[in-house]
Design an enzyme around this catalytic site. Sequence first.
Site, PDB file in Angstrom:
ATOM      1  N   ASP A 107       0.840  -1.188   0.000  1.00 63.00           N
ATOM      2  CA  ASP A 107       0.000   0.000   0.000  1.00 63.00           C
ATOM      3  C   ASP A 107       0.878   1.241   0.000  1.00 63.00           C
ATOM      4  OD1 ASP A 107      -3.023   0.779   0.572  1.00 63.00           O
ATOM      5  OD2 ASP A 107      -2.821  -1.358   0.996  1.00 63.00           O
ATOM      6  N   ASP A 214      -3.314   4.372  -2.181  1.00 64.38           N
ATOM      7  CA  ASP A 214      -4.440   4.760  -1.336  1.00 64.38           C
ATOM      8  C   ASP A 214      -4.903   6.184  -1.664  1.00 64.38           C
ATOM      9  OD1 ASP A 214      -6.065   4.104   1.117  1.00 64.38           O
ATOM     10  OD2 ASP A 214      -5.010   5.859   1.919  1.00 64.38           O
ATOM     11  N   GLU A 278      -6.772   3.784  -5.653  1.00 62.79           N
ATOM     12  CA  GLU A 278      -8.090   3.833  -5.010  1.00 62.79           C
ATOM     13  C   GLU A 278      -8.743   5.145  -5.436  1.00 62.79           C
ATOM     14  OE1 GLU A 278     -10.010   3.566  -0.535  1.00 62.79           O
ATOM     15  OE2 GLU A 278      -8.127   4.646  -0.818  1.00 62.79           O
ATOM     16  N   HIS A 356     -10.935  -4.662   2.163  1.00 66.10           N
ATOM     17  CA  HIS A 356     -10.857  -4.433   3.606  1.00 66.10           C
ATOM     18  C   HIS A 356     -11.792  -3.342   4.098  1.00 66.10           C
ATOM     19  CE1 HIS A 356      -8.394  -1.419   1.722  1.00 66.10           C
ATOM     20  NE2 HIS A 356      -8.341  -0.729   2.841  1.00 66.10           N
ATOM     21  N   ASP A 357     -12.474  -2.652   3.196  1.00 64.90           N
ATOM     22  CA  ASP A 357     -13.305  -1.508   3.567  1.00 64.90           C
ATOM     23  C   ASP A 357     -14.797  -1.772   3.456  1.00 64.90           C
ATOM     24  OD1 ASP A 357     -11.393   0.312   4.355  1.00 64.90           O
ATOM     25  OD2 ASP A 357     -11.090   1.136   2.354  1.00 64.90           O
TER      26      ASP A 357
END
Length: 585
Positions: A107, A214, A278, A356-357
Amino acid sequence: MSPHADPLLHRRVWWKEATFYQIYPASFKDSNGDGWGDIPGILEKIPYIASLGVDVVWLSPMFDSPQVDMGYDISNYEDVYAPYGTVEHVENLIEACHANDMKLILDLVVNHTSDQHVWFKKSRSSKDDPKRDWYFWRPARYDEHGNRMPPTNWRSYFAGGTWTWDEHTQEYYLHLYDKSQPDLNWENEECRRAIYDSAMRFWLDRGIDGFRVDTVNKYSKHVDFPDAPITDPTNVVQPAAQFWCNGPRIHDFIKEMNADVLSKYKTYDGLPVVTVGELSLTPDPEGVLHFVSAREKELDMVFQFDITHLGQGPPGCGDKYDFAEWKLPEMKRIVEKWQTFVEGTDGWTTVFNENHDNGRSVSRFASDAPEWREKSAKMLALCFAAQTGTWFLYQGQEIGMINAPKEWGVEEYKDVESQNHWKEAVQLVGEGTDPTRKERILHGLQLMARDHSRLPMQWNSSENGGFSTGKPWMRAHDLYTEINAEAQEKDTGSVLAFYKRLLRLRQDHKDVLVYGSFELLDPENVSTFVYRKHYQEKTALVAVNFTTAPQPLPPTEDMKLLISSNSKTMPNSLQPYEGRICINY
């Protein structure tokens, strides 16, 4: 454009055909019994990961961090959070992935740091510190009564405002997320250079193969900091994404990152390193294409979140977890939009329905009832495996993990976003401004909270699902004895076995499944999702039943059944939660 054309044929690259597997380190495997997953635990499971048939491991943040936002609040880009291990452990993981013909990406979290990062500590130490301008500092405003007010009325992603008062220097600092996550000022060139060195080159020099980037479209803000219009009269803070998302210099910044850093590196086997951004709050395909067009030299691909936002309110708004019922045609329109937007272009797209969100896809999009959860998991796997683009899987998805039980109390939800939205709901109910908000937000959290995807990985039927011999940082799912990897590895009819079959088929038929053009059929049908994929003279038909009742199967004359998610197929109908791929040659 002809549906049989292949605009991407001459631009095949390794990451388009790859399948990525995301690991959330806190919840994957604990090797030492302290309740936290760790890098040595991941190393133990490399044979398992490789056996899936995936090509790339994406490791979510393992950097040094106070863990207010589970590692997305980084205090040192060049070190590892001690419970996860060391830099040497990550180097060992890089080697282990490469030895098993898998790549590893990390990340890249550079919209903000932790307030414990040395950069921010220096920035807040004095208005005259050289790093003061590495973050956004602004003086207070005052109302007509002399009361101190933040510089803007912007609402944070995590509820509340985006400005926190610093008593020491008597100014506010900006944070789009938690107050412990101050935003970096990308307008400052010296700050950008430090980001490139510390967060990127440090790890690229150690052999990683790219980054998941991210919050990639939030680096450029409108630095005149205007107030947002009042769209929520019940709140003093207002949604303001138009002022901090896709800002005026965003493409300049990403081009520079690519030119100065990413373009200088190769993967372990000599191929271009990969980036996947993202990209939230960018609903216009033309806007997305600007980020992923090969000629723009910015990002290779991005995540567009319409699928995972089904049922949610807009991010950064008070109603994110105020669940809204949706119908299957909405999902179809989303898939069609992001399957077709790259056709005839030099861009690329991604395919995913978990990360993961978000809550688990079986619980959100199908049924996690005992009699349906396995069928639902296979059906969803097939529905997405046949779509064009790079496929991303999330840990536990391959064994059909589901949301936490609804009987669990809200105290089991550990995520800062969940906690903040719940506190806000309690406050608004207490004030009498929104009397039903608690029950609505609780329902939304039960379906969509980020916590569901962060439950410990269910490895076997031993205590805590084999995740840890100690007390896990987050409670293990009650059903780990029924849903776990060890049991499924022994079962040729399991969800895990089905995912492995799909991964092989996707590679065997990558021309039509990975690169084919997309054609949606029967868009208004509320029960079945049917689409065709075309590649030159080859066609695949994908038919998926999203209900608990049999549904008519579209005509499949002159086609061969490639795979069904149900071992017992019927000639002219789809079984409940069955998916099929038929193909002609």
